[in-house]
Scaffold this motif. Structure first.
Motif, PDB file in Angstrom:
ATOM      1  N   HIS A 275       0.818  -1.214   0.000  1.00 56.50           N
ATOM      2  CA  HIS A 275       0.000   0.000   0.000  1.00 56.50           C
ATOM      3  C   HIS A 275       0.857   1.272   0.000  1.00 56.50           C
TER       4      HIS A 275
ATOM      5  N   HIS B 254       9.061  -1.098  -1.565  1.00 56.17           N
ATOM      6  CA  HIS B 254       9.232  -2.227  -2.476  1.00 56.17           C
ATOM      7  C   HIS B 254      10.421  -3.098  -2.060  1.00 56.17           C
TER       8      HIS B 254
ATOM      9  N   ARG C 286       5.003  -6.114  -6.916  1.00 53.13           N
ATOM     10  CA  ARG C 286       4.287  -5.272  -7.880  1.00 53.13           C
ATOM     11  C   ARG C 286       3.010  -5.966  -8.359  1.00 53.13           C
ATOM     12  N   ILE C 287       3.049  -7.279  -8.515  1.00 58.79           N
ATOM     13  CA  ILE C 287       1.850  -8.014  -8.926  1.00 58.79           C
ATOM     14  C   ILE C 287       0.840  -8.053  -7.786  1.00 58.79           C
ATOM     15  N   ARG C 288       1.351  -8.223  -6.576  1.00 56.40           N
ATOM     16  CA  ARG C 288       0.441  -8.200  -5.422  1.00 56.40           C
ATOM     17  C   ARG C 288      -0.232  -6.835  -5.296  1.00 56.40           C
ATOM     18  N   ARG C 289       0.497  -5.781  -5.601  1.00 56.70           N
ATOM     19  CA  ARG C 289      -0.091  -4.444  -5.524  1.00 56.70           C
ATOM     20  C   ARG C 289      -1.244  -4.319  -6.524  1.00 56.70           C
ATOM     21  N   ILE C 290      -1.049  -4.837  -7.725  1.00 55.82           N
ATOM     22  CA  ILE C 290      -2.111  -4.770  -8.731  1.00 55.82           C
ATOM     23  C   ILE C 290      -3.342  -5.545  -8.259  1.00 55.82           C
ATOM     24  N   ARG C 291      -3.114  -6.771  -7.805  1.00 59.75           N
ATOM     25  CA  ARG C 291      -4.227  -7.623  -7.381  1.00 59.75           C
ATOM     26  C   ARG C 291      -4.934  -7.061  -6.157  1.00 59.75           C
ATOM     27  N   HIS C 292      -4.170  -6.569  -5.213  1.00 60.98           N
ATOM     28  CA  HIS C 292      -4.768  -6.165  -3.939  1.00 60.98           C
ATOM     29  C   HIS C 292      -5.261  -4.723  -3.948  1.00 60.98           C
TER      30      HIS C 292
ATOM     31  N   ARG D  38      -5.391  -2.405  -6.611  1.00 57.91           N
ATOM     32  CA  ARG D  38      -6.184  -1.942  -7.752  1.00 57.91           C
ATOM     33  C   ARG D  38      -7.415  -2.800  -8.031  1.00 57.91           C
ATOM     34  N   GLU D  39      -7.297  -4.114  -7.802  1.00 58.63           N
ATOM     35  CA  GLU D  39      -8.401  -4.998  -8.162  1.00 58.63           C
ATOM     36  C   GLU D  39      -9.301  -5.342  -6.977  1.00 58.63           C
TER      37      GLU D  39
END
Length: 338
Positions: free
Chosen positions: A96, A107, A124-130, A132-133
């Protein structure tokens, strides 16, 4: 034994530096804006680093205890699982962007201390999933990746009680263990294999040098493959009214009150136990976190006092008519009612 306890105590002490730093000058009652202003004034990269070092120091203490005999190994397995769960939650705040002061530090800390050694996917992928999604779409079928994960474990309308209990224990089932192993393999081989595999090998070597094969088995493998996934699954299970949210529009706090849970609101003893084990670093206050994702865990309890009550206040996880399990079972049954 004395050495193991001393190392555990050192780890706890190191963690308190971050806690004390962010507690200094913290108002007892304040608005979100005031809490965020105080959070920004205390933001730094040093105390979060000490916090994560403290977590791993505690893990080293559990490794030492694992070498003390069968009972020590068993206790160590649960102790390390709890620490892995804590590390996951600390990195959640890094994702976050509010663990440390800078984006680069957030990071780096997440990857170095959590995602690499625990074989989690890239931050970075966890940030997108958590971020943003999940956050904007919590409980929305087909959009929220967390809800999709629950559905894939069998939590669907029409599920029977026995299957519901198995779904609650999904990481400990054969299907759940296969999912864990498949995910770990993908994380290691598909995302910068050399550095991630190297970090895991280094972790296993460090465990062996500290506590022998007992530390490797009961201080790494059993916690990472079985116990930690179950603790994380329990946490996911109690975050939201996954199957019967109250759709609302308006301010974030009002919207989140319709789809969030707040576990143990009237039981301070169980709330304290959860904070120290499977709902650490503010995860017990997931409603407050959902209402304001930019707030560090140190201030969520204070912030929660300013919010309306969430949609459902469960008194427990499994037992009772107001437990989370009962609520989900009722919601899934009602979804197929004529």
């Amino acid at each position: 034994m004395l050495l193991a306890l001393s190392v555990l105590a050192l780890g706890v002490a190191l963690r308190q530096v971050d806690r004390a730093w962010f507690a200094t000058g913290r108002p007892r009652t304040a608005s979100a804006g005031q809490l965020l202003a105080h959070q920004r004034s205390r933001a730094n990269d040093t105390t979060p680093t000490l916090l994560l070092i403290g977590q791993w120091t505690q893990i080293a203490g559990w490794w030492l205890l694992a070498a003390e005999g069968p009972l020590g190994a068993l206790i160590a397995a649960f102790g390390v699982a709890v620490q892995f769960r804590h590390l996951q939650e600390v990195s959640h705040f890094a994702v976050h962007g509010i663990l440390a002061r800078t984006s680069r530090a957030n990071h780096a800390l997440a990857e170095t201390f959590v995602h690499h050694p625990m074989a989690l996917g890239p931050a970075r992928i966890r940030r997108i999933r958590h971020v943003r999604e999940h956050h904007p779409n919590a409980t929305v079928t087909g959009v929220d990746p967390n809800l999709t994960e629950l559905e894939q474990a069998g939590l669907r309308p029409g599920i029977r009680t026995g299957r519901l209990v198995l779904a609650l224990l999904h990481p400990l089932t054969v299907a759940g263990m296969r999912t864990t192993v498949r995910t770990l393999r993908g994380n290691l081989l598909d995302h910068g294999a050399v550095s991630r595999v190297g970090a895991v090998v280094a972790l296993l070597v460090a465990a062996h040098l500290t506590g022998g094969w007992q530390a490797v088995v009961f201080g790494v493998l059993v916690p990472r493959l079985l116990l930690y996934p179950q603790l994380a699954w329990f946490s996911l299970f109690v975050e939201h009214t996954w199957f019967d949210p109250d759709p609302r529009s308006g301010p974030p706090a009002w919207t989140e009150a319709g789809r969030c849970l707040r576990l143990y609101p009237r039981n301070p003893a169980l709330a304290l136990l959860a904070l120290g084990t499977w709902l650490p670093y503010g995860d017990l206050y997931h409603y407050a976190h959902s209402a304001h994702p930019g707030m560090r865990w140190n201030y969520l309890r204070t912030f929660e006092r300013t919010l309306d009550q969430p949609h459902f206040l469960p008194d427990g996880l499994v037992l009772g008519s107001t437990s989370v399990l009962h609520r989900h079972r009722y919601a899934l049954a009602r979804a197929v009612s004529p």
